[in-house]
Design a protein around this motif. Structure first.
Motif, PDB file in Angstrom:
ATOM      1  N   SER A  13     -14.652 -10.313   9.693  1.00 54.13           N
ATOM      2  CA  SER A  13     -14.237  -9.039  10.267  1.00 54.13           C
ATOM      3  C   SER A  13     -14.846  -8.824  11.649  1.00 54.13           C
ATOM      4  N   ASN A  38      -4.223  -3.482  16.742  1.00 54.29           N
ATOM      5  CA  ASN A  38      -3.943  -3.719  15.323  1.00 54.29           C
ATOM      6  C   ASN A  38      -4.898  -4.738  14.717  1.00 54.29           C
ATOM      7  N   ASP A  41      -8.017  -2.828  14.025  1.00 58.20           N
ATOM      8  CA  ASP A  41      -7.843  -2.002  12.824  1.00 58.20           C
ATOM      9  C   ASP A  41      -8.003  -2.840  11.561  1.00 58.20           C
ATOM     10  N   THR A  42      -7.368  -3.993  11.554  1.00 61.96           N
ATOM     11  CA  THR A  42      -7.442  -4.869  10.385  1.00 61.96           C
ATOM     12  C   THR A  42      -8.872  -5.325  10.129  1.00 61.96           C
ATOM     13  N   PHE A  45     -10.725  -2.490   8.459  1.00 60.68           N
ATOM     14  CA  PHE A  45     -10.323  -2.361   7.062  1.00 60.68           C
ATOM     15  C   PHE A  45     -10.961  -3.446   6.206  1.00 60.68           C
ATOM     16  N   THR A  78     -11.914   2.477  -0.854  1.00 64.23           N
ATOM     17  CA  THR A  78     -10.552   1.966  -0.901  1.00 64.23           C
ATOM     18  C   THR A  78      -9.554   3.064  -0.564  1.00 64.23           C
ATOM     19  N   MET A  81      -9.582   3.644   3.120  1.00 69.96           N
ATOM     20  CA  MET A  81      -8.904   2.587   3.866  1.00 69.96           C
ATOM     21  C   MET A  81      -7.384   2.707   3.741  1.00 69.96           C
ATOM     22  N   LEU A  82      -6.894   3.151   2.595  1.00 67.71           N
ATOM     23  CA  LEU A  82      -5.458   3.398   2.479  1.00 67.71           C
ATOM     24  C   LEU A  82      -5.018   4.482   3.454  1.00 67.71           C
ATOM     25  N   ILE A  85      -4.977   2.943   6.895  1.00 67.96           N
ATOM     26  CA  ILE A  85      -3.807   2.096   7.128  1.00 67.96           C
ATOM     27  C   ILE A  85      -2.611   2.946   7.516  1.00 67.96           C
ATOM     28  N   ALA A  88      -3.137   4.044  11.065  1.00 67.38           N
ATOM     29  CA  ALA A  88      -2.967   2.922  11.989  1.00 67.38           C
ATOM     30  C   ALA A  88      -1.490   2.593  12.198  1.00 67.38           C
ATOM     31  N   VAL A  89      -0.707   2.628  11.123  1.00 66.30           N
ATOM     32  CA  VAL A  89       0.728   2.362  11.264  1.00 66.30           C
ATOM     33  C   VAL A  89       1.389   3.453  12.096  1.00 66.30           C
ATOM     34  N   THR A  92       0.478   2.926  15.726  1.00 68.08           N
ATOM     35  CA  THR A  92       1.211   1.771  16.242  1.00 68.08           C
ATOM     36  C   THR A  92       2.653   2.144  16.554  1.00 68.08           C
TER      37      THR A  92
END
Length: 120
Positions: A13, A38, A41-42, A45, A78, A81-82, A85, A88-89, A92
């Protein structure tokens, strides 16, 4: 060196975050900047999910016998992080929409070219 190999998720990471950060800084193409963001971001996560997992424990889904509070991992990292995500989407999609508008107005996605055109 042994700790780097033991904590390979965290190491990966950090490397991914560095790749994304360098991509974000060094490229003037807006699409490449979005890709770099991105990747960062990944990496975040991956880092938080790897920190939230505890080897030998299960997800907090009770099937049959309850194992007590010590038998399950914490679901909060978790869940966060959902949520991350989804954010982040959304960011983007917004950045890509702005890039399309910039391309329609200036005919390029290169930031240097846009600044040159605006400066005239």
């Amino acid at each position: 060196m042994e700790k780097l190999l033991t904590n390979y998720y965290e190491t990966a990471s950090i490397i991914l975050f560095g790749v994304g950060f360098v991509t974000l800084l060094l490229h003037s193409n807006l699409i490449k900047k979005i890709i770099g963001m991105n990747i960062m971001d990944t990496a975040i996560f991956l880092f938080f999910i790897s920190k939230g997992y505890i080897y030998g424990k299960e997800a907090p889904i009770i099937r049959g016998v309850h194992k007590g509070i010590q038998g399950y991992i914490n679901p909060v990292p978790t869940a966060l992080m959902l949520t991350g995500i989804v954010v982040a989407v959304s960011i983007t999609a917004f950045a890509l929409a702005l890039t399309i508008k910039l391309y329609e107005k200036y005919g390029t996605v290169e930031l240097d070219e846009i600044m040159r055109i605006r400066g005239e």
